[in-house]
Design a protein around this motif. Structure first.
Motif, short mmCIF file in Angstrom:
data_model
loop_
_atom_site.label_atom_id
_atom_site.label_comp_id
_atom_site.label_asym_id
_atom_site.label_seq_id
_atom_site.Cartn_x
_atom_site.Cartn_y
_atom_site.Cartn_z
N ASP A 158 0.87 -0.92 -0.30
CA ASP A 158 0.54 -0.21 -0.03
C ASP A 158 0.85 1.19 0.18
O ASP A 158 0.44 2.29 0.44
N GLY A 159 1.97 0.82 -0.43
CA GLY A 159 2.71 2.63 -0.49
C GLY A 159 3.78 2.88 1.26
O GLY A 159 4.99 3.89 0.82
N ARG A 160 3.47 2.48 1.64
CA ARG A 160 4.33 2.64 3.01
C ARG A 160 5.49 2.47 2.96
O ARG A 160 6.43 1.39 2.74
N LYS A 161 6.65 3.29 3.97
CA LYS A 161 8.08 2.57 4.24
C LYS A 161 8.12 1.34 4.93
O LYS A 161 7.43 1.58 5.96
N MET A 162 8.80 0.18 5.05
CA MET A 162 8.88 -0.45 5.92
C MET A 162 9.30 -0.49 6.94
O MET A 162 10.26 0.33 6.56
N GLY A 163 8.90 -0.62 7.61
CA GLY A 163 9.21 -0.60 8.90
C GLY A 163 8.56 0.87 9.78
O GLY A 163 8.86 0.76 11.22
N LYS A 164 8.01 1.05 9.31
CA LYS A 164 6.81 2.52 10.29
C LYS A 164 5.68 1.83 10.35
O LYS A 164 5.39 0.59 9.72
N SER A 165 5.36 2.49 11.03
CA SER A 165 3.90 1.40 11.66
C SER A 165 3.06 2.48 12.34
O SER A 165 3.46 3.86 13.01
N ALA A 166 2.11 2.81 12.72
CA ALA A 166 1.50 3.29 13.19
C ALA A 166 1.04 4.29 14.84
O ALA A 166 1.87 5.85 14.97
N GLY A 167 2.61 3.44 15.45
CA GLY A 167 2.77 4.10 16.36
C GLY A 167 4.30 4.62 16.51
O GLY A 167 4.93 4.47 17.75
N GLY A 168 4.93 4.46 15.09
CA GLY A 168 6.57 5.29 14.73
C GLY A 168 7.23 3.58 14.32
O GLY A 168 6.34 2.67 13.99
N ALA A 169 8.67 4.47 14.80
CA ALA A 169 9.01 3.35 13.82
C ALA A 169 8.75 1.83 15.09
O ALA A 169 8.77 1.59 16.22
N VAL A 170 9.14 0.68 13.88
CA VAL A 170 9.29 -0.53 15.01
C VAL A 170 10.88 -1.22 15.30
O VAL A 170 11.56 -1.74 14.22
N TRP A 171 11.26 -0.95 16.50
CA TRP A 171 12.51 -1.43 16.82
C TRP A 171 12.33 -2.89 16.98
O TRP A 171 12.08 -3.85 17.51
N LEU A 172 14.15 -3.04 16.64
CA LEU A 172 14.50 -4.76 17.42
C LEU A 172 14.44 -4.68 18.88
O LEU A 172 14.97 -5.98 19.26
N SER A 173 14.54 -3.34 19.40
CA SER A 173 15.34 -4.31 20.64
C SER A 173 13.85 -4.49 21.45
O SER A 173 12.98 -3.65 21.74
N ALA A 174 14.11 -5.61 22.55
CA ALA A 174 12.60 -5.46 23.54
C ALA A 174 12.31 -4.36 24.72
O ALA A 174 11.52 -4.25 24.38
N GLU A 175 13.52 -3.82 24.05
CA GLU A 175 13.92 -2.38 25.44
C GLU A 175 12.84 -1.24 24.62
O GLU A 175 12.32 -0.24 25.65
N MET A 176 12.95 -1.62 23.65
CA MET A 176 12.15 0.15 23.23
C MET A 176 11.07 -0.46 22.56
O MET A 176 9.72 0.65 22.61
N LEU A 177 10.78 -1.77 22.12
CA LEU A 177 9.45 -2.20 21.44
C LEU A 177 8.83 -3.28 22.50
O LEU A 177 10.34 -4.31 21.99
N ALA A 178 8.16 -3.22 22.66
CA ALA A 178 7.54 -5.29 23.72
C ALA A 178 7.20 -6.48 22.58
O ALA A 178 7.42 -5.87 21.18
N PRO A 179 7.95 -6.73 22.64
CA PRO A 179 8.10 -8.35 21.20
C PRO A 179 6.68 -8.28 21.15
O PRO A 179 6.22 -9.34 19.97
N TYR A 180 5.64 -9.09 21.97
CA TYR A 180 4.42 -8.43 20.97
C TYR A 180 4.10 -7.22 20.22
O TYR A 180 3.65 -8.04 19.59
N GLU A 181 4.41 -6.14 20.47
CA GLU A 181 3.97 -5.09 19.91
C GLU A 181 5.10 -5.91 18.50
O GLU A 181 4.11 -5.35 17.23
#
Length: 415
Positions: free
Chosen positions: A232-255
């Motif tokens: 749908d044309g969105r940049k990979m790695g962006k979501s409604a909540g912002g960047a999709v971080w790979l660190s569990a401290e910055m983004l919970a594994p569930y998210e």
């Protein structure tokens, strides 16, 4: 790509969709087929975590190692002090050496999940090792003389910035020279023959190949991957909540799991090939499913990707939580949790503040708009009062907050 590679690694790159361009495809293929090839990707330490946008080239390094070659993760302890201007509208904020070192340490924990750094395995290097001690005049004389300013201005990453009449500092202009020099130093020190990166790095990579030819009369190679956007044309790695971080401290594994579970139907097969190690025919089979079955394919995608990064237990917990939340209306154990101390709620705490602090909104304004538009829920009941205050009694049991149908968090009282 119509060329049929002999080497296993290039076959994987082609078959799974990683390949965009190469400086000398046949030459690289023959080199890969002849023996172990050290290859690197550079990562500037601009944040405390890598994000999903980095995951494609991390998977390229993983496949490189699985195919018997030697990956190098080059941490930009030196180049981060300059900042890559490629396709940016403005200059990156400068970080202190301490911030850079802390970011590198945090990023290293992510790479440990994907690569084996044991004896004879992957190498993690820092370009500060050779860049910090450069003598400026010697560097200009020995390296700078090989770069044409006219040619540098023609690169799309620079040209697009200047065409928009946006400032490009002399500091940033040095970046492409330093990256080219990195490639030569890695060849001298570790026999590195290949640099990989996203297609936005093509100009920088070609500079390194050209510099090696000029200063050492050696043939090095560059390989790029496509810059991904969703269907749908969105940049990979962006979501409604912002960047999709790979660190569990910055983004919970569930998210993180939920990000993949929410993949658009048309992207499932492609993402399975790029971000998992499932056989290609299985990826294509899952991607071709329709109706309710495609949702199970998305769960498989989310589980596979999450297990690689956070481990199988985290993936299973995320799936169990998702089923509890969406199928049974429960809370689940793996939801992101905001734990409040009794002191924090002694005088009451506003629902707006809780929505922001739990990560469901970036600001109080956004939280109030969410409530006004009937997008916020508390324990699955609509939230209509942005002035609502909660005290310790209201938080005696965990409270589930929701933003829309797919984003949830728990609020608990510690102690």
């Amino acid at each position: 790509m119509t060329y049929h590679p002999k080497s296993e690694f290039l076959h994987v790159m082609q078959e799974r969709g990683y390949f965009a361009d190469c400086t000398d495809l046949q030459g690289l293929d023959e080199t890969l087929a002849a023996g172990v090839v050290p290859a690197y990707i550079g990562y500037d330490a601009t944040a405390q975590s890598l994000h999903v946008g980095h995951l494609l080239n991390i998977m390229m390094l993983r496949w490189l190692q699985k195919c018997g070659h030697r990956p190098i993760t080059l941490m930009g302890g030196g180049t981060t002090k300059v900042g890559d201007p490629s396709f940016r509208a403005d200059e990156r904020p400068l970080l202190t050496p301490t911030q850079i070192d802390e970011n590198i340490a945090a990023m290293g924990r992510v790479f440990d999940r994907y690569l084996d750094y044991g004896a004879g395995g992957a190498m993690m290097l820092n370009n500060a090792e050779w860049l910090d001690g450069l003598n400026y005049l010697d560097f200009l004389r020995d390296i700078g003389r090989h770069f044409s300013v006219n040619r540098m201005l023609s690169f799309e990453s620079v040209k697009s910035r200047l065409d928009r009449e946006q400032s490009l500092s002399f500091l940033e202009f040095n970046y492409m020279i330093l990256q080219a020099y990195d490639f030569v130093e890695l060849w001298r020190r570790h026999g590195c023959l290949l640099q990989m990166g996203g297609s936005d790095q093509w100009g920088n990579i070609v500079n390194g190949v050209d510099l090696a030819r000029r200063v050492a009369d050696v043939e090095l190679f560059g390989l790029t991957s496509p810059l991904l956007t969703t269907s749908d044309g969105r940049k990979m790695g962006k979501s409604a909540g912002g960047a999709v971080w790979l660190s569990a401290e910055m983004l919970a594994p569930y998210e993180f799991w939920q990000f993949w579970r929410n993949t658009t139907d048309a992207d499932v097969g492609r993402f399975l090939k790029l971000y998992t190690e499932l056989p290609v025919d299985e990826c294509e089979r899952l991607g071709s499913l329709g109706g309710a079955e495609i949702n199970e394919a998305k769960v498989r995608l989310a589980n596979e990707v999450t297990a690689l990064l956070h481990g199988g237990e985290a993936a299973r917990a995320a799936e169990a939580t998702a089923r509890e939340v969406f199928e049974h209306g429960g809370a689940g154990d793996a939801l992101p949790t905001l734990a409040l101390s009794p002191d924090e709620v002694a005088g009451g705490i506003s629902i707006v503040q809780l929505i922001v602090r739990s990560g469901l909104a970036k600001s109080g304004k956004e939280a109030r708009r969410l409530i006004a538009e009937n997008g916020a829920r508390m324990d699955d009941a609509p939230l209509t009062d942005a002035g609502l205050m909660l005290d310790a009694a209201a938080l005696a049991s965990p409270v589930k907050l929701s933003a829309g149908r797919k984003r949830h968090a728990l609020v608990t009282l510690a102690g």
